[in-house]
Design a protein around this motif. Sequence first.
Motif, PDB file in Angstrom:
ATOM      1  N   THR A 212      14.306  35.983  43.207  1.00  0.00           N
ATOM      2  CA  THR A 212      13.815  35.337  44.428  1.00  0.00           C
ATOM      3  C   THR A 212      12.854  36.269  45.163  1.00  0.00           C
ATOM      4  OG1 THR A 212      15.848  34.040  44.612  1.00  0.00           O
ATOM      5  CG2 THR A 212      14.517  34.267  46.607  1.00  0.00           C
ATOM      6  N   ARG A 213      13.203  37.551  45.224  1.00  0.00           N
ATOM      7  CA  ARG A 213      12.363  38.536  45.912  1.00  0.00           C
ATOM      8  C   ARG A 213      10.996  38.683  45.247  1.00  0.00           C
ATOM      9  NH1 ARG A 213      14.742  42.924  44.637  1.00  0.00           N
ATOM     10  NH2 ARG A 213      13.065  43.951  43.570  1.00  0.00           N
ATOM     11  N   ILE A 214      10.962  38.678  43.904  1.00  0.00           N
ATOM     12  CA  ILE A 214       9.698  38.921  43.192  1.00  0.00           C
ATOM     13  C   ILE A 214       8.993  37.631  42.768  1.00  0.00           C
ATOM     14  CG2 ILE A 214      10.502  41.171  42.357  1.00  0.00           C
ATOM     15  CD1 ILE A 214      10.885  39.860  39.574  1.00  0.00           C
ATOM     16  N   GLY A 215       9.590  36.490  43.076  1.00  0.00           N
ATOM     17  CA  GLY A 215       8.995  35.216  42.663  1.00  0.00           C
ATOM     18  C   GLY A 215       9.150  34.964  41.177  1.00  0.00           C
ATOM     19  N   GLY A 216      10.222  35.483  40.593  1.00  0.00           N
ATOM     20  CA  GLY A 216      10.463  35.356  39.161  1.00  0.00           C
ATOM     21  C   GLY A 216      10.967  33.983  38.752  1.00  0.00           C
ATOM     22  N   GLN A 217      11.049  33.781  37.448  1.00  0.00           N
ATOM     23  CA  GLN A 217      11.443  32.495  36.880  1.00  0.00           C
ATOM     24  C   GLN A 217      12.834  32.497  36.261  1.00  0.00           C
ATOM     25  OE1 GLN A 217       9.231  29.646  36.966  1.00  0.00           O
ATOM     26  NE2 GLN A 217       8.409  31.045  38.511  1.00  0.00           N
ATOM     27  N   ALA A 218      13.477  33.670  36.136  1.00  0.00           N
ATOM     28  CA  ALA A 218      14.789  33.756  35.479  1.00  0.00           C
ATOM     29  C   ALA A 218      15.894  33.343  36.451  1.00  0.00           C
ATOM     30  CB  ALA A 218      15.024  35.168  34.948  1.00  0.00           C
ATOM     31  N   LEU A 219      15.811  32.116  36.874  1.00  0.00           N
ATOM     32  CA  LEU A 219      16.792  31.538  37.798  1.00  0.00           C
ATOM     33  C   LEU A 219      17.452  30.355  37.111  1.00  0.00           C
ATOM     34  CD1 LEU A 219      14.459  31.690  40.901  1.00  0.00           C
ATOM     35  CD2 LEU A 219      16.589  32.995  40.608  1.00  0.00           C
ATOM     36  N   PRO A 220      18.731  30.127  37.363  1.00  0.00           N
ATOM     37  CA  PRO A 220      19.429  29.065  36.620  1.00  0.00           C
ATOM     38  C   PRO A 220      18.834  27.676  36.818  1.00  0.00           C
ATOM     39  CG  PRO A 220      20.845  30.009  38.327  1.00  0.00           C
ATOM     40  CD  PRO A 220      19.608  30.830  38.281  1.00  0.00           C
ATOM     41  N   TRP A 221      18.207  27.424  37.944  1.00  0.00           N
ATOM     42  CA  TRP A 221      17.624  26.105  38.188  1.00  0.00           C
ATOM     43  C   TRP A 221      16.172  25.997  37.702  1.00  0.00           C
ATOM     44  CZ3 TRP A 221      19.569  29.389  41.891  1.00  0.00           C
ATOM     45  CH2 TRP A 221      18.635  30.094  42.654  1.00  0.00           C
ATOM     46  N   ILE A 222      15.623  27.135  37.173  1.00  0.00           N
ATOM     47  CA  ILE A 222      14.262  27.108  36.625  1.00  0.00           C
ATOM     48  C   ILE A 222      14.285  27.362  35.118  1.00  0.00           C
ATOM     49  CG2 ILE A 222      11.996  28.244  36.624  1.00  0.00           C
ATOM     50  CD1 ILE A 222      12.383  28.785  39.606  1.00  0.00           C
ATOM     51  N   ASP A 223      14.925  28.456  34.708  1.00  0.00           N
ATOM     52  CA  ASP A 223      14.960  28.823  33.285  1.00  0.00           C
ATOM     53  C   ASP A 223      16.349  29.389  32.960  1.00  0.00           C
ATOM     54  OD1 ASP A 223      14.654  29.853  30.713  1.00  0.00           O
ATOM     55  OD2 ASP A 223      12.686  30.752  31.124  1.00  0.00           O
ATOM     56  N   MET A 224      17.246  28.487  32.629  1.00  0.00           N
ATOM     57  CA  MET A 224      18.644  28.873  32.380  1.00  0.00           C
ATOM     58  C   MET A 224      18.759  29.884  31.245  1.00  0.00           C
ATOM     59  SD  MET A 224      21.820  28.718  33.215  1.00  0.00           S
ATOM     60  CE  MET A 224      22.246  27.266  34.134  1.00  0.00           C
ATOM     61  N   THR A 225      17.987  29.728  30.188  1.00  0.00           N
ATOM     62  CA  THR A 225      18.064  30.648  29.053  1.00  0.00           C
ATOM     63  C   THR A 225      17.685  32.059  29.473  1.00  0.00           C
ATOM     64  OG1 THR A 225      17.595  28.863  27.502  1.00  0.00           O
ATOM     65  CG2 THR A 225      17.235  31.108  26.712  1.00  0.00           C
ATOM     66  N   ALA A 226      16.593  32.207  30.205  1.00  0.00           N
ATOM     67  CA  ALA A 226      16.171  33.530  30.682  1.00  0.00           C
ATOM     68  C   ALA A 226      17.214  34.123  31.617  1.00  0.00           C
ATOM     69  CB  ALA A 226      14.820  33.442  31.387  1.00  0.00           C
ATOM     70  N   PHE A 227      17.774  33.295  32.489  1.00  0.00           N
ATOM     71  CA  PHE A 227      18.815  33.756  33.410  1.00  0.00           C
ATOM     72  C   PHE A 227      20.033  34.274  32.645  1.00  0.00           C
ATOM     73  CE2 PHE A 227      22.719  32.790  35.766  1.00  0.00           C
ATOM     74  CZ  PHE A 227      22.529  33.554  36.905  1.00  0.00           C
ATOM     75  N   LEU A 228      20.498  33.505  31.668  1.00  0.00           N
ATOM     76  CA  LEU A 228      21.676  33.905  30.901  1.00  0.00           C
ATOM     77  C   LEU A 228      21.432  35.174  30.095  1.00  0.00           C
ATOM     78  CD1 LEU A 228      22.947  30.415  29.723  1.00  0.00           C
ATOM     79  CD2 LEU A 228      23.951  31.896  31.479  1.00  0.00           C
ATOM     80  N   ARG A 229      20.249  35.297  29.521  1.00  0.00           N
ATOM     81  CA  ARG A 229      19.918  36.527  28.778  1.00  0.00           C
ATOM     82  C   ARG A 229      19.934  37.732  29.705  1.00  0.00           C
ATOM     83  NH1 ARG A 229      15.498  33.594  25.135  1.00  0.00           N
ATOM     84  NH2 ARG A 229      16.854  33.134  23.372  1.00  0.00           N
ATOM     85  N   ARG A 230      19.356  37.587  30.878  1.00  0.00           N
ATOM     86  CA  ARG A 230      19.366  38.694  31.851  1.00  0.00           C
ATOM     87  C   ARG A 230      20.787  39.009  32.290  1.00  0.00           C
ATOM     88  NH1 ARG A 230      15.935  39.405  36.625  1.00  0.00           N
ATOM     89  NH2 ARG A 230      16.991  41.377  36.443  1.00  0.00           N
ATOM     90  N   ALA A 231      21.612  37.986  32.499  1.00  0.00           N
ATOM     91  CA  ALA A 231      22.994  38.211  32.934  1.00  0.00           C
ATOM     92  C   ALA A 231      23.783  38.968  31.867  1.00  0.00           C
ATOM     93  CB  ALA A 231      23.671  36.884  33.268  1.00  0.00           C
ATOM     94  N   ILE A 232      23.621  38.602  30.616  1.00  0.00           N
ATOM     95  CA  ILE A 232      24.323  39.297  29.529  1.00  0.00           C
ATOM     96  C   ILE A 232      23.831  40.734  29.422  1.00  0.00           C
ATOM     97  CG2 ILE A 232      24.607  39.406  27.024  1.00  0.00           C
ATOM     98  CD1 ILE A 232      24.608  36.276  27.110  1.00  0.00           C
ATOM     99  N   ASP A 233      22.517  40.923  29.449  1.00  0.00           N
ATOM    100  CA  ASP A 233      21.967  42.290  29.375  1.00  0.00           C
ATOM    101  C   ASP A 233      22.450  43.141  30.538  1.00  0.00           C
ATOM    102  OD1 ASP A 233      20.603  41.694  27.045  1.00  0.00           O
ATOM    103  OD2 ASP A 233      18.668  41.373  28.053  1.00  0.00           O
ATOM    104  N   MET A 234      22.476  42.566  31.731  1.00  0.00           N
ATOM    105  CA  MET A 234      22.906  43.321  32.905  1.00  0.00           C
ATOM    106  C   MET A 234      24.391  43.676  32.811  1.00  0.00           C
ATOM    107  SD  MET A 234      22.386  42.365  36.933  1.00  0.00           S
ATOM    108  CE  MET A 234      20.604  42.523  36.876  1.00  0.00           C
ATOM    109  N   ALA A 235      25.212  42.744  32.355  1.00  0.00           N
ATOM    110  CA  ALA A 235      26.643  43.020  32.207  1.00  0.00           C
ATOM    111  C   ALA A 235      26.884  44.117  31.169  1.00  0.00           C
ATOM    112  CB  ALA A 235      27.393  41.739  31.831  1.00  0.00           C
TER     113      ALA A 235
END
Length: 94
Positions: A42-65
Amino acid sequence: MNHFVILSGCSGGGKSTLLSELHQRGYAVVEEPGRRIVQEETRIGGQALPWIDMTAFLRRAIDMALDDHANTRHSSQWTFFDRGLLMRRRHLKN
């Protein structure tokens, strides 16, 4: 030996409140990956948000975990995670 505790539960169940209290008492805590991703994207205007790009969001969540686990695995103190991945320990036989 790792001293990890994963807090799990429904939204609004008090996980973040408990984590905040544990942090104030001096324990190591790791905030939920999803919350951190939403704040950053949200801060950077990115697209890896669950309501925009669920796949990108999930990949980032797994990598971060996985990074969270790697960054805390050598700690000898109790570490409390707001949600997380369950990982199986593998033992190698010599």
